[in-house]
Design a protein around this motif. Structure first.
Motif, mmCIF file in Angstrom:
data_model
loop_
_atom_site.group_PDB
_atom_site.id
_atom_site.type_symbol
_atom_site.label_atom_id
_atom_site.label_comp_id
_atom_site.label_asym_id
_atom_site.label_seq_id
_atom_site.Cartn_x
_atom_site.Cartn_y
_atom_site.Cartn_z
ATOM 1 N N ILE A 64 46.396 31.777 37.019
ATOM 2 C CA ILE A 64 47.801 32.043 36.740
ATOM 3 C C ILE A 64 47.887 33.249 35.808
ATOM 4 N N LEU A 65 49.082 33.772 35.627
ATOM 5 C CA LEU A 65 49.256 34.915 34.732
ATOM 6 C C LEU A 65 49.174 34.462 33.274
ATOM 7 N N PRO A 66 48.489 35.216 32.420
ATOM 8 C CA PRO A 66 48.355 34.822 31.007
ATOM 9 C C PRO A 66 49.691 34.730 30.277
ATOM 10 N N ARG A 67 50.669 35.557 30.648
ATOM 11 C CA ARG A 67 51.947 35.540 29.936
ATOM 12 C C ARG A 67 52.794 34.318 30.274
ATOM 13 N N LYS A 68 52.366 33.517 31.242
ATOM 14 C CA LYS A 68 53.092 32.298 31.590
ATOM 15 C C LYS A 68 52.622 31.087 30.786
ATOM 16 N N ILE A 124 55.492 28.481 30.846
ATOM 17 C CA ILE A 124 56.834 28.893 30.455
ATOM 18 C C ILE A 124 57.432 29.738 31.561
ATOM 19 N N GLY A 125 58.737 29.730 31.650
ATOM 20 C CA GLY A 125 59.427 30.441 32.718
ATOM 21 C C GLY A 125 59.632 31.910 32.407
ATOM 22 N N ASP A 126 60.422 32.533 33.241
ATOM 23 C CA ASP A 126 60.702 33.958 33.122
ATOM 24 C C ASP A 126 61.654 34.245 31.972
ATOM 25 N N ARG A 127 62.428 33.255 31.549
ATOM 26 C CA ARG A 127 63.387 33.389 30.465
ATOM 27 C C ARG A 127 64.378 34.506 30.746
ATOM 28 N N GLY A 128 64.951 34.448 31.928
ATOM 29 C CA GLY A 128 65.940 35.444 32.318
ATOM 30 C C GLY A 128 67.190 35.327 31.465
ATOM 31 N N GLY A 129 68.023 36.356 31.508
ATOM 32 C CA GLY A 129 69.247 36.352 30.735
ATOM 33 C C GLY A 129 69.031 36.657 29.272
#
Length: 110
Positions: free
Chosen positions: A29-33, A67-72
């Protein structure tokens, strides 16, 4: 002593980030997630644990908390109180966020 303490914190921070990277590579998975706080708590529990779990199990547990993308999370480049190069925020934050989404950030004022 202050320098030594700062370097200790830098070392601990980078060690947790390295653990997060290992977990991301192990679980593809991506490390930033991966959550930093969750990784820190799991690692501290791993160190204090009486039932020694394997390192691979720790990597799997760290990757479970994604953790999600945290859009907005767009904020207008204007401040309410402090003097700065940005203009003062004189309208509600929601309206300013919508304007930023629609028109982009205004050019920096000198």
């Amino acid at each position: 002593m202050v320098k030594k303490e700062m370097w200790t914190y830098f070392l601990a921070y980078n060690m947790i980030r390295s653990l997060m990277l290992d977990s991301a590579l192990y679980n593809k998975i991506l490390p930033r997630k991966i959550s930093f706080k969750n990784s820190l708590q799991l690692y501290l529990h791993y160190l204090e644990s009486y039932t020694q779990i394997s390192y691979e199990k720790l990597l799997k547990l760290i990757a479970k908390k994604v953790i999600g993308d945290r859009g907005g999370r767009i904020e207008p480049r204007a401040l309410k109180k402090r003097p700065n190069a940005y203009s003062l925020l004189m309208k509600p934050r929601k309206i300013a966020q919508q304007e930023v989404l629609k028109n982009g950030h205004p050019k920096k004022q000198k």
